[in-house]
Design an enzyme around this catalytic site. Structure first.
Site, PDB file in Angstrom:
ATOM      1  CG  ASP A  96      81.364  88.214 -48.181  1.00  0.00           C
ATOM      2  OD1 ASP A  96      81.083  88.962 -47.190  1.00  0.00           O
ATOM      3  OD2 ASP A  96      80.589  87.479 -48.532  1.00  0.00           O
ATOM      4  CG  ASP A  99      76.015  92.600 -48.247  1.00  0.00           C
ATOM      5  OD1 ASP A  99      74.909  92.138 -48.061  1.00  0.00           O
ATOM      6  OD2 ASP A  99      76.881  92.034 -48.453  1.00  0.00           O
ATOM      7  N   GLY A 144      81.681  80.637 -43.925  1.00  0.00           N
ATOM      8  CA  GLY A 144      81.206  81.737 -43.657  1.00  0.00           C
ATOM      9  C   GLY A 144      82.230  82.874 -43.493  1.00  0.00           C
TER      10      GLY A 144
HETATM   11  C1  GLA Z   1      77.084  86.510 -47.250  1.00  0.00           C
HETATM   12  C2  GLA Z   1      77.030  87.585 -48.366  1.00  0.00           C
HETATM   13  C3  GLA Z   1      77.277  88.850 -48.139  1.00  0.00           C
HETATM   14  C4  GLA Z   1      76.304  89.166 -46.943  1.00  0.00           C
HETATM   15  C5  GLA Z   1      76.448  88.588 -45.695  1.00  0.00           C
HETATM   16  C6  GLA Z   1      75.438  88.787 -44.692  1.00  0.00           C
HETATM   17  O1  GLA Z   1      78.257  86.855 -46.724  1.00  0.00           O
HETATM   18  O2  GLA Z   1      78.156  87.091 -49.482  1.00  0.00           O
HETATM   19  O3  GLA Z   1      77.175  89.792 -49.074  1.00  0.00           O
HETATM   20  O4  GLA Z   1      75.112  89.511 -47.338  1.00  0.00           O
HETATM   21  O5  GLA Z   1      76.385  87.028 -46.109  1.00  0.00           O
HETATM   22  O6  GLA Z   1      75.908  89.743 -44.121  1.00  0.00           O
END
Ligand code: GLA
Length: 379
Positions: A167, A32, A119
């Protein structure tokens, strides 16, 4: 539930409730912030808000999960170094005010069942939930994508975590029984249906993502360095999104071994997402699963953001009947894996992974069989 908590705390009924889901990313990891492609789904775990307007400019917030309260004035919103859980709410409120929205004081309560530091984007859910709460309470006619960007700004600039946009985007715009295919460069998106004969199974390693933030920043810098070096050898590239496998090969001699591998993860992951969307739309879940597996290997070996615990969870998963694909999900260094499992095998899969993880490492995994859900600002 959240209404009852509001009543218990403030002795009156709330004006509105809002709800923002956590997320799991099916494929497209660390792409992203490289202007690339992602395919997350919102899950049926959320952070819920209830609140009521006040006549003044004071915001009182009670957190059910931290069992604590804060109070701040909309005229002077600052970071709280002790009750850091309140900063997501403060940040979103501050930027709405700065953008010219006149908020009113409010009494609020919030809490939910998105596990923290696992996560699954509980912080994005708090940000997007706050935005949804204000939008509903004050009947603000604000575009969902504008609120997604503002929520991300709260995380980047107010809280100080340099995340990408995935996210917040999926927490706001998820759709029931669908994943969301997002182009992080121009924010165009479309929902992709998920079949109901397969389940999204999330396995939580229980390991808090200790290195996540510092290593995330390192990866971000490495990607920028790789772009600068590749740009010196080939046609103009603005981000790793613009780099094709041939460009990468051509730049091999100018890149250090580490930068080459970091860039290769992003370049191949973007291709995997594009193919994943195509095969998902065509109903080829076997191929979709293979792409998830390949994504894990690339994150483990090229991007080096996996961990022993995540690798064990994935390796145990790969051996189970009915599993189509398994990979780490999110930033890495702990947190969760995502698994696509045939419905009839899902319960046995969960049990087998729990046992395999316990036997290999003596650790307990929490397992959630998830449903793709609607976002907080879905239209
Ligand atoms: C975290 C970040 C996202 C993305 C993921 C990896 O969740 O908040 O923006 O970069 O890691 O894909």
């Amino acid at each position: 539930m959240i209404e009852q908590s509001f009543r218990a705390i403030y002795g009156t009924t709330p004006d509105v409730v809002a709800r923002a889901p956590g997320r799991v990313n099916l494929i497209g990891e660390h792409t992203d912030y490289n202007d690339g492609f992602v395919l997350p789904a919102a899950i049926d775990r959320s952070i819920d808000f209830a609140g009521r307007k006040r006549a003044d400019r004071v915001v009182r917030v009670h957190s059910l999960d931290f069992d604590g309260s804060v109070e701040f004035s909309l005229d002077d919103i600052r970071k709280d170094s002790k009750k850091t859980w309140s900063n997501y709410i403060r940040g979103v409120s501050k930027y709405l005010e700065e953008d010219g929205q006149r908020l009113s004081g409010a009494d609020m309560v919030f809490g939910g069942n998105v596990p923290r530091e696992a996560g699954l984007s509980s912080s994005a859910a708090v940000e997007v939930g706050t935005a949804a709460f204000w939008r509903k309470l004050l009947r603000l006619e604000l575009d969902p994508v504008y609120l997604v960007k503002l929520s991300r700004k709260a995380e980047n600039q107010f809280v100080g975590v340099p995340c990408g946009i995935m996210d917040q985007f999926i927490s706001a715009l998820g759709r029931e029984n669908h994943a969301l295919f997002l182009d992080c460069r121009n924010l165009s998106y479309r929902h992709v249906p998920l079949r109901d004969d397969v389940k999204i199974v999330v396995c939580n390693s229980g390991v808090k993502r200790a290195l996540a933030q510092s290593e995330y920043e390192v990866r971000l810098k490495q990607c920028r360095q790789a772009v600068a070096q590749i740009a010196s050898t080939s046609r103009a590239v603005k981000s790793l999104r613009d780099v094709e496998p041939a460009d990468l090969e051509a730049a091999r001699s100018v890149l250090s071994k580490v930068l080459f591998r970091r860039a290769r993860h992003i370049v191949t992951e973007n291709h995997r997402v594009l193919e994943a969307v195509k095969v998902l739309e065509a109903g080829d879940l076997e191929r979709f699963g293979e792409l998830m597996n390949a994504s894990h290997v690339s994150l483990r070996d090229d991007y080096e953001v996996s961990s022993k615990e995540l690798d064990v969870l994935v390796e145990v998963a790969w051996k189970q009947p009915g599993v189509l694909g398994a990979r780490m999900t999110g930033a890495g260094f702990g947190g969760c894996t995502v698994n696509l499992v045939r419905q009839e095998a899902a319960e046995a899969f969960a049990e087998a992974v729990r046992r395999g993880y316990q036997d290999a490492l003596g650790l307990k995994a929490e397992i959630y069989i998830c449903k793709a859900s609607r976002g907080a600002l879905s239209i």
